[in-house]
Design a protein around this motif. Structure first.
Motif, PDB file in Angstrom:
ATOM      1  N   ARG B  69       0.804  -1.229   0.000  1.00 49.73           N
ATOM      2  CA  ARG B  69       0.000   0.000   0.000  1.00 49.73           C
ATOM      3  C   ARG B  69       0.842   1.287   0.000  1.00 49.73           C
ATOM      4  NH1 ARG B  69      -2.960  -2.091   3.896  1.00 49.73           N
ATOM      5  NH2 ARG B  69      -4.261  -2.986   2.273  1.00 49.73           N
ATOM      6  N   SER B  70       1.934   1.283   0.759  1.00 54.75           N
ATOM      7  CA  SER B  70       2.723   2.512   0.920  1.00 54.75           C
ATOM      8  C   SER B  70       3.522   2.863  -0.319  1.00 54.75           C
ATOM      9  CB  SER B  70       3.675   2.366   2.101  1.00 54.75           C
ATOM     10  OG  SER B  70       4.512   1.242   1.900  1.00 54.75           O
ATOM     11  N   MET B  71       3.610   1.934  -1.279  1.00 54.37           N
ATOM     12  CA  MET B  71       4.461   2.215  -2.441  1.00 54.37           C
ATOM     13  C   MET B  71       3.857   1.798  -3.774  1.00 54.37           C
ATOM     14  SD  MET B  71       7.637  -0.412  -1.658  1.00 54.37           S
ATOM     15  CE  MET B  71       7.592  -1.226  -0.074  1.00 54.37           C
ATOM     16  N   VAL B  72       2.602   1.432  -3.782  1.00 55.11           N
ATOM     17  CA  VAL B  72       1.990   0.980  -5.037  1.00 55.11           C
ATOM     18  C   VAL B  72       0.638   1.670  -5.214  1.00 55.11           C
ATOM     19  CG1 VAL B  72       1.198  -1.005  -6.384  1.00 55.11           C
ATOM     20  CG2 VAL B  72       3.131  -1.268  -4.810  1.00 55.11           C
ATOM     21  N   ARG B  73       0.448   2.223  -6.409  1.00 55.94           N
ATOM     22  CA  ARG B  73      -0.842   2.810  -6.777  1.00 55.94           C
ATOM     23  C   ARG B  73      -1.547   1.919  -7.803  1.00 55.94           C
ATOM     24  NH1 ARG B  73       1.664   8.195  -8.670  1.00 55.94           N
ATOM     25  NH2 ARG B  73       3.581   7.061  -8.172  1.00 55.94           N
ATOM     26  N   ASP B  74      -2.863   1.992  -7.805  1.00 51.07           N
ATOM     27  CA  ASP B  74      -3.629   1.182  -8.748  1.00 51.07           C
ATOM     28  C   ASP B  74      -3.752   1.912 -10.090  1.00 51.07           C
ATOM     29  OD1 ASP B  74      -5.655   3.114  -8.534  1.00 51.07           O
ATOM     30  OD2 ASP B  74      -6.808   1.928  -7.099  1.00 51.07           O
ATOM     31  N   ALA B  75      -4.498   1.316 -10.996  1.00 49.69           N
ATOM     32  CA  ALA B  75      -4.599   1.855 -12.356  1.00 49.69           C
ATOM     33  C   ALA B  75      -5.229   3.249 -12.371  1.00 49.69           C
ATOM     34  CB  ALA B  75      -5.403   0.897 -13.232  1.00 49.69           C
ATOM     35  N   ASN B  76      -5.937   3.615 -11.299  1.00 47.00           N
ATOM     36  CA  ASN B  76      -6.525   4.951 -11.214  1.00 47.00           C
ATOM     37  C   ASN B  76      -5.634   5.949 -10.484  1.00 47.00           C
ATOM     38  OD1 ASN B  76      -8.952   4.077 -12.472  1.00 47.00           O
ATOM     39  ND2 ASN B  76      -9.567   3.142 -10.517  1.00 47.00           N
ATOM     40  N   GLY B  77      -4.460   5.512 -10.096  1.00 44.90           N
ATOM     41  CA  GLY B  77      -3.536   6.419  -9.421  1.00 44.90           C
ATOM     42  C   GLY B  77      -3.756   6.529  -7.928  1.00 44.90           C
ATOM     43  N   ASN B  78      -4.619   5.671  -7.369  1.00 48.11           N
ATOM     44  CA  ASN B  78      -4.857   5.703  -5.919  1.00 48.11           C
ATOM     45  C   ASN B  78      -3.968   4.684  -5.209  1.00 48.11           C
ATOM     46  OD1 ASN B  78      -7.046   7.586  -6.162  1.00 48.11           O
ATOM     47  ND2 ASN B  78      -8.261   5.886  -6.973  1.00 48.11           N
ATOM     48  N   TRP B  79      -3.568   5.026  -3.983  1.00 52.82           N
ATOM     49  CA  TRP B  79      -2.853   4.044  -3.175  1.00 52.82           C
ATOM     50  C   TRP B  79      -3.733   2.820  -3.027  1.00 52.82           C
ATOM     51  CZ3 TRP B  79       1.934   5.185  -3.193  1.00 52.82           C
ATOM     52  CH2 TRP B  79       2.355   6.519  -3.147  1.00 52.82           C
ATOM     53  N   LEU B  80      -3.102   1.642  -3.016  1.00 52.17           N
ATOM     54  CA  LEU B  80      -3.870   0.395  -2.940  1.00 52.17           C
ATOM     55  C   LEU B  80      -4.819   0.410  -1.756  1.00 52.17           C
ATOM     56  CD1 LEU B  80      -1.412  -2.532  -3.653  1.00 52.17           C
ATOM     57  CD2 LEU B  80      -2.976  -1.343  -5.212  1.00 52.17           C
ATOM     58  N   GLN B  81      -6.028  -0.040  -2.013  1.00 50.16           N
ATOM     59  CA  GLN B  81      -7.034  -0.193  -0.958  1.00 50.16           C
ATOM     60  C   GLN B  81      -7.231  -1.689  -0.725  1.00 50.16           C
ATOM     61  OE1 GLN B  81      -8.508   2.627   0.468  1.00 50.16           O
ATOM     62  NE2 GLN B  81      -7.015   3.696  -0.805  1.00 50.16           N
ATOM     63  N   GLY B  82      -7.710  -2.051   0.457  1.00 47.06           N
ATOM     64  CA  GLY B  82      -8.078  -3.445   0.720  1.00 47.06           C
ATOM     65  C   GLY B  82      -6.877  -4.368   0.732  1.00 47.06           C
ATOM     66  N   ALA B  83      -7.117  -5.643   0.413  1.00 45.16           N
ATOM     67  CA  ALA B  83      -6.061  -6.656   0.493  1.00 45.16           C
ATOM     68  C   ALA B  83      -4.953  -6.315  -0.503  1.00 45.16           C
ATOM     69  CB  ALA B  83      -6.637  -8.027   0.195  1.00 45.16           C
ATOM     70  N   GLU B  84      -3.735  -6.570  -0.065  1.00 37.46           N
ATOM     71  CA  GLU B  84      -2.576  -6.318  -0.939  1.00 37.46           C
ATOM     72  C   GLU B  84      -2.320  -7.574  -1.769  1.00 37.46           C
ATOM     73  OE1 GLU B  84       0.088  -5.279   2.315  1.00 37.46           O
ATOM     74  OE2 GLU B  84      -0.046  -3.160   1.741  1.00 37.46           O
ATOM     75  N   PRO B  85      -2.429  -7.481  -3.107  1.00 37.50           N
ATOM     76  CA  PRO B  85      -2.285  -8.700  -3.924  1.00 37.50           C
ATOM     77  C   PRO B  85      -0.873  -9.267  -3.839  1.00 37.50           C
ATOM     78  CG  PRO B  85      -2.897  -6.788  -5.281  1.00 37.50           C
ATOM     79  CD  PRO B  85      -2.687  -6.282  -3.905  1.00 37.50           C
ATOM     80  N   LYS B  86      -0.796 -10.568  -3.895  1.00 33.06           N
ATOM     81  CA  LYS B  86       0.511 -11.227  -3.880  1.00 33.06           C
ATOM     82  C   LYS B  86       1.081 -11.236  -5.291  1.00 33.06           C
ATOM     83  CE  LYS B  86       2.928 -14.973  -1.678  1.00 33.06           C
ATOM     84  NZ  LYS B  86       2.869 -16.232  -0.904  1.00 33.06           N
ATOM     85  N   VAL B  87       2.346 -10.894  -5.410  1.00 37.35           N
ATOM     86  CA  VAL B  87       2.991 -10.830  -6.729  1.00 37.35           C
ATOM     87  C   VAL B  87       2.898 -12.191  -7.425  1.00 37.35           C
ATOM     88  CG1 VAL B  87       5.189 -10.458  -7.925  1.00 37.35           C
ATOM     89  CG2 VAL B  87       4.526  -8.956  -6.028  1.00 37.35           C
TER      90      VAL B  87
END
Lengths: 313, 313
Positions: B69-87
């Motif tokens: 969450r602290s270093m990844v934004r989603d396709a809309n430019g928002n910090w990740l919300q909810g569960a953090e997906p596993k690579v």
């Protein structure tokens, strides 16, 4: 006159602009193409730089009138020894013998920028080199705050002063960069020349009250600074009376009242050189138009943390 | 076996090596091509990086097992919300939707790197992308300290662990980068696999005593760290017994005695992650082979101030 440079540097709702000082002096050697490229890669679209001219009339990007021991190495890679050569006494070819890729950590100037990377083989660039870089399509939104360094030895030499302004303007016009360039100086007489010679570019008036300085290890602005005896609240009116469109006060000088007055006068206000986190925060809180910093990443972070941005696109 | 990687990372008279940690994490987003390119441009010729694999077996350069969450934004430019997906649960194509160009200044992790530039549109690179960059002729002297991240969920899954090592080795071999790569991990079992599968690359053993940590906001090494119960003086012998050629202790753990023992055993000793000026100075005084830092410019300065350099060329 409508200047497209004004909205490029003016703040807006949610936007305080970020100007990379000499590129990003905290990170990479100042006034080098490498430093400017770094600033551009990190989304900094306003660049501050300093220019003067060589003996053969080439406009080059460098701050001090003399090659300075703390930041210049000779052709053998040694820090300059003996007398520091004057840039205006060297040809451009001679200037290319010197390496400006790093700072001497033993010097007072070097100690001011402890994280700056140390490179070898970097050269003082020509203004034309930077202008060519900025003509690449991906840089079409980039604007310049182009500081013309006034030589204290030539204050009475009207012809030499005009020749410098004409050489700078000639380079900018050759690159068709006038709509993206602001002419900037501590020397208000020189700025009058700029307005006359190049009325298509707004003039930006640098000020620093004599009680505050931060120029350890570099040329001082004192010699050409006409604001002794003023209070900070006098300065916006003085700039407007000189038909300046930008007011660039030292960050320790500016007050809420003087900023409000600048705004009433329609001036764009850019503070320099703001590096410490607490000072950056104070300038954000004050609501200046733009912050000129050696640490653009630090300013980006502090803007974002407040929900602000440095670009409006 | 004679490994050309050893002289590349070993200190020498007047030389303490400098390893750019995840590129130059203090300056630019970690484990990005942009960060590695910056390190290379500033004369850093040893790069540390972290790899794991996607669901479809693409080796990618990223530190944590989950998009964080602290270093990844989603396709809309928002910090990740909810569960953090596993690579490892995402395909490489899915991973490309995420932006790793900056840190959230509101997070504990973001606050650790207050000067890091904030970019938009940066993607997690493939290991193959970095290897391709390093095949350019000007980078022929660059070497990699390639950390394989061991998934704590798969410690018992021998096949999955070997598949990761094989995928990494396959990429390195495809780029003919074996003579310039060191395989590096906290997971000593994985390093045994590395030695068996790729005997042409030396193995580098990371250690951190449990009493010291610096991993706020990122995956910890604890899950796979086999050195609990050891003292620091035990570690060089443990590494040598495992046929490691590099010992990489946490900088707060190392002592003069343990460094001397590592030297007796012929190990290359690289300390991580050394960022504060006083810690960098202590490591220089200790005389380690190499310093891994998020602030390579700062290490360059402190080495030069002592008349040392980070390169022998």
């Amino acid at each position: 006159m409508v200047f497209p440079q004004i909205p490029a540097f003016a703040g807006a709702p949610g936007v305080i602009r970020l100007v990379g000082h000499r590129g990003a002096r905290g990170v990479l050697p100042e006034n080098t193409l490498e430093g400017f490229e770094f600033a551009l890669k990190t989304g900094v679209d306003l660049l501050e730089l300093d220019v003067t001219a060589t003996r053969d009339g080439v406009v080059v990007i460098t701050h001090n009138h003399h090659l300075t021991r703390s930041m210049v190495r000779d052709a053998n890679g040694n820090w300059l020894q003996g007398a520091e050569p004057k840039v205006s006494a060297l040809s451009y070819a001679e200037l290319l013998r010197y390496d400006v890729g790093g700072l001497d950590g033993a010097s007072a100037y070097g100690r001011r920028f402890p994280d700056q990377a140390f490179l070898t083989g970097l050269r003082i660039p020509r203004l034309a080199d930077l202008l060519a870089l900025l003509q690449q399509p991906q840089h079409r939104g980039v604007h310049l705050l182009l500081e013309i360094k006034s030589d204290p030895d030539l204050l009475a030499d009207t012809a030499a002063r005009q020749a410098l302004v004409e050489a700078v303007v000639s380079d900018v016009r050759a690159a068709r960069m006038q709509p993206r360039t602001v002419l900037h100086s501590f020397d208000w007489d020189l700025l009058a020349d700029c307005q006359r010679i190049a009325p298509e570019m707004p003039a930006s008036y640098l000020t620093q009250l004599p009680e505050n300085t931060d120029d350890a290890g570099e040329d001082s602005s004192k010699a050409v600074n006409p604001v002794a005896g003023c209070t900070v609240l006098d300065l916006p009116d003085r700039v407007a009376a000189a038909r300046g469109r930008f007011w660039c006060p030292y960050y320790l000088d500016i007050t809420p009242q003087s900023l409000a007055r600048a705004r009433e006068l329609g001036l764009v206000t850019i503070v320099w050189t703001v590096n410490a986190p607490e000072d950056i925060e104070r300038m954000i809180d004050l609501g200046v138009d733009a912050i000129c910093s050696d640490y653009p990443g630090r300013v980006q972070r502090l803007l974002l943390t407040r929900g602000l941005h440095w670009r409006s696109d």
